[in-house]
Design a protein around this motif. Structure first.
Motif, short mmCIF file in Angstrom:
data_model
loop_
_atom_site.label_atom_id
_atom_site.label_comp_id
_atom_site.label_asym_id
_atom_site.label_seq_id
_atom_site.Cartn_x
_atom_site.Cartn_y
_atom_site.Cartn_z
N GLU A 1 -2.48 14.49 -11.29
CA GLU A 1 -3.33 13.99 -12.38
C GLU A 1 -4.24 12.89 -11.91
O GLU A 1 -5.42 12.85 -12.22
N THR A 2 -3.70 11.96 -11.07
CA THR A 2 -4.50 10.86 -10.56
C THR A 2 -5.58 11.36 -9.62
O THR A 2 -6.73 10.92 -9.67
N SER A 3 -5.23 12.32 -8.75
CA SER A 3 -6.21 12.86 -7.82
C SER A 3 -7.34 13.55 -8.55
O SER A 3 -8.51 13.46 -8.18
N GLY A 4 -6.98 14.26 -9.61
CA GLY A 4 -8.02 14.95 -10.36
C GLY A 4 -8.99 13.97 -10.99
O GLY A 4 -10.19 14.20 -11.01
N ASP A 5 -8.49 12.84 -11.49
CA ASP A 5 -9.37 11.84 -12.09
C ASP A 5 -10.30 11.26 -11.04
O ASP A 5 -11.47 11.00 -11.30
N ALA A 6 -9.78 11.01 -9.83
CA ALA A 6 -10.60 10.40 -8.78
C ALA A 6 -11.71 11.33 -8.35
O ALA A 6 -12.84 10.91 -8.10
N SER A 7 -11.41 12.62 -8.23
CA SER A 7 -12.43 13.55 -7.76
C SER A 7 -13.49 13.82 -8.80
O SER A 7 -14.59 14.24 -8.48
N SER A 8 -13.15 13.61 -10.07
CA SER A 8 -14.12 13.89 -11.12
C SER A 8 -15.01 12.70 -11.44
O SER A 8 -15.93 12.82 -12.24
N SER A 9 -14.74 11.54 -10.84
CA SER A 9 -15.56 10.37 -11.14
C SER A 9 -16.93 10.53 -10.52
O SER A 9 -17.05 10.87 -9.35
N PRO A 10 -18.01 10.31 -11.26
CA PRO A 10 -19.35 10.49 -10.73
C PRO A 10 -19.70 9.40 -9.73
O PRO A 10 -19.25 8.27 -9.83
N SER A 11 -20.51 9.77 -8.77
CA SER A 11 -20.97 8.80 -7.77
C SER A 11 -22.30 8.22 -8.20
O SER A 11 -23.08 8.87 -8.90
N ASP A 12 -22.56 7.02 -7.78
CA ASP A 12 -23.81 6.33 -8.14
C ASP A 12 -24.87 6.64 -7.10
O ASP A 12 -24.94 6.00 -6.06
N ASP A 13 -25.70 7.65 -7.38
CA ASP A 13 -26.74 8.04 -6.43
C ASP A 13 -27.90 7.06 -6.39
O ASP A 13 -28.74 7.12 -5.50
N SER A 14 -27.96 6.18 -7.40
CA SER A 14 -29.09 5.25 -7.45
C SER A 14 -28.96 4.14 -6.42
O SER A 14 -29.93 3.51 -6.05
N ALA A 15 -27.72 3.87 -5.97
CA ALA A 15 -27.50 2.80 -5.00
C ALA A 15 -27.61 3.36 -3.58
O ALA A 15 -26.95 4.35 -3.26
N PRO A 16 -28.45 2.77 -2.71
CA PRO A 16 -28.57 3.27 -1.35
C PRO A 16 -27.30 3.04 -0.56
O PRO A 16 -26.53 2.13 -0.84
N GLY A 17 -27.05 3.91 0.44
CA GLY A 17 -25.89 3.76 1.29
C GLY A 17 -25.99 2.53 2.16
O GLY A 17 -27.00 1.81 2.16
N VAL A 18 -24.93 2.30 2.93
CA VAL A 18 -24.89 1.11 3.78
C VAL A 18 -26.07 1.07 4.73
O VAL A 18 -26.69 0.02 4.94
N GLU A 19 -26.41 2.22 5.30
CA GLU A 19 -27.51 2.25 6.28
C GLU A 19 -28.87 2.03 5.64
O GLU A 19 -29.86 1.78 6.33
N LEU A 20 -28.94 2.09 4.30
CA LEU A 20 -30.21 1.90 3.60
C LEU A 20 -30.25 0.59 2.82
O LEU A 20 -31.21 0.33 2.09
N GLN A 21 -29.23 -0.23 2.94
CA GLN A 21 -29.22 -1.50 2.24
C GLN A 21 -30.32 -2.42 2.78
O GLN A 21 -30.78 -2.25 3.91
N PRO A 22 -30.77 -3.41 1.99
CA PRO A 22 -31.72 -4.40 2.52
C PRO A 22 -31.18 -5.01 3.80
O PRO A 22 -30.01 -5.37 3.88
N ARG A 23 -32.06 -5.17 4.81
CA ARG A 23 -31.56 -5.54 6.13
C ARG A 23 -32.69 -6.00 7.03
O ARG A 23 -33.87 -5.75 6.74
N ALA A 24 -32.32 -6.64 8.13
CA ALA A 24 -33.28 -6.95 9.18
C ALA A 24 -33.59 -5.68 9.95
O ALA A 24 -32.74 -4.80 10.10
N LEU A 25 -34.83 -5.55 10.42
CA LEU A 25 -35.28 -4.36 11.14
C LEU A 25 -35.48 -4.69 12.61
O LEU A 25 -36.02 -5.74 12.96
N GLU A 26 -35.04 -3.78 13.46
CA GLU A 26 -35.22 -3.93 14.89
C GLU A 26 -36.40 -3.08 15.36
O GLU A 26 -36.67 -2.01 14.81
N GLY A 27 -37.09 -3.57 16.38
CA GLY A 27 -38.16 -2.78 16.98
C GLY A 27 -39.48 -2.80 16.25
O GLY A 27 -40.36 -1.98 16.52
N LEU A 28 -39.64 -3.70 15.30
CA LEU A 28 -40.89 -3.82 14.56
C LEU A 28 -41.46 -5.21 14.75
O LEU A 28 -40.91 -6.19 14.25
N ALA A 29 -42.55 -5.30 15.53
CA ALA A 29 -43.23 -6.58 15.80
C ALA A 29 -42.25 -7.61 16.34
O ALA A 29 -41.27 -7.27 17.01
N ASP A 30 -42.51 -8.89 16.08
CA ASP A 30 -41.64 -9.96 16.58
C ASP A 30 -40.34 -10.05 15.78
O ASP A 30 -39.28 -10.29 16.34
#
Length: 291
Positions: free
Chosen positions: A194-223
């Motif tokens: 029952e618990t597993s079924g509830d976990a798998s049915s919970s919707p994911s938040d597609d509006s939030a970017p993944g870790v690799e897309l979070q606000p961050r410093a960028l490498e290889g761009l200018a100084d």
């Protein structure tokens, strides 16, 4: 007798004038060499910045780039209206030697896009601080104001965790539980179904970017550079997303601000797509500046 009295007077006057000129020359020289803020006449002024002028921002983007970032422009009828959309509109500034910018906008059938490109040339008014150093401080202030989250480690597993005594004890306990389950005819999966079924049915938040897309410093761009990604939810279920890329090359700071406002029935703007487009444009601008 009058001539003899006159000659000594002239000689005294000439001597006084010569003395005054000699003393005045030294005072004038000291006043000319000293400048407010200088530590002395032998102090070396900091190096000026690489850039003395700024480019024309509305001419930096070609039609191919604008078509990609503002797809609604191609939906406009050919002619004056489309040409005006391609030209963009210069931002209002009080000193075009120090700051210039340009804005573009489209009104597509599914979404509205806005694009801003801003160039800021930083000049230091302190002879002991270079323009580059001053620009670095301005860039740091912008990055601080963006409130970028701390980087998330990609591997948080401790190399000794799986070999710790407590881990071995937990594993043994798990084996005993599994054996008991087999004797009783039940398994852990069945017990927690029952618990597993509830976990798998919970919707994911597609509006939030993944870790690799979070606000961050960028490498290889200018100084140095950073990226910010902000989503403002709307009552219709969509959202207004703004992706900002800021980079510094020498004493010039460039800002690319890319916005997308979907229509009432449109989905949330894709974070990766918008970030890729904004970064691609930033790389082109950095290449144009020679950064």
């Amino acid at each position: 007798m009058q001539r003899k009295a006159y000659v000594p007077g002239v000689a005294a006057l000439l001597a006084a004038l010569l003395t005054g000129c000699t003393g005045g020359s030294g005072a004038t020289g000291d006043a000319t060499d000293s400048k407010p803020g200088d530590v002395g006449t032998s102090a070396v002024a900091a190096r000026p910045g690489k850039y003395r002028t700024l480019p024309e921002p509305c001419r930096q983007l070609d039609k191919g780039t604008l078509d990609k970032m503002l797809p609604g422009i191609k939906q406009l009828p050919e002619g004056e209206q489309r040409d005006k959309a391609y030209e963009g509109a210069a931002t209002v500034t009080y000193d075009t030697d120090r700051r210039v910018g340009c804005r573009w906008k489209d009104d597509g059938a599914d979404a509205t896009h806005r694009l801003l490109v801003d160039f800021e040339r930083v000049v230091s008014y302190d002879n002991t601080v270079s323009d580059d150093t001053e620009a670095g401080q301005v860039f740091t202030s912008k990055r601080t104001e963006a409130h970028l989250p701390e980087p998330v480690p990609t591997d948080t597993t401790s190399p000794t965790a799986s070999h710790s005594p407590s881990a071995d004890a937990d594993e043994d306990a798990g084996d005993d539980t599994e054996k008991e389950g087999k004797k009783s005819g039940t398994t852990d999966d069945e017990a927690s179904g029952e618990t597993s079924g509830d976990a798998s049915s919970s919707p994911s938040d597609d509006s939030a970017p993944g870790v690799e897309l979070q606000p961050r410093a960028l490498e290889g761009l200018a100084d140095e550079a950073f990226l910010d990604d902000q989503l403002t939810a709307s009552a219709s279920g969509g959202g207004h997303r703004t992706v900002t890329v800021v980079f510094r090359t020498s004493n010039v700071i460039v800002t690319v601000e890319y916005e997308q406002q979907p229509g009432p029935a449109a989905k949330v703007p894709d974070s990766k797509e918008m970030q890729d487009r904004a970064q691609e444009l930033a790389q082109k601008l950095a290449g144009t500046l020679g950064g």
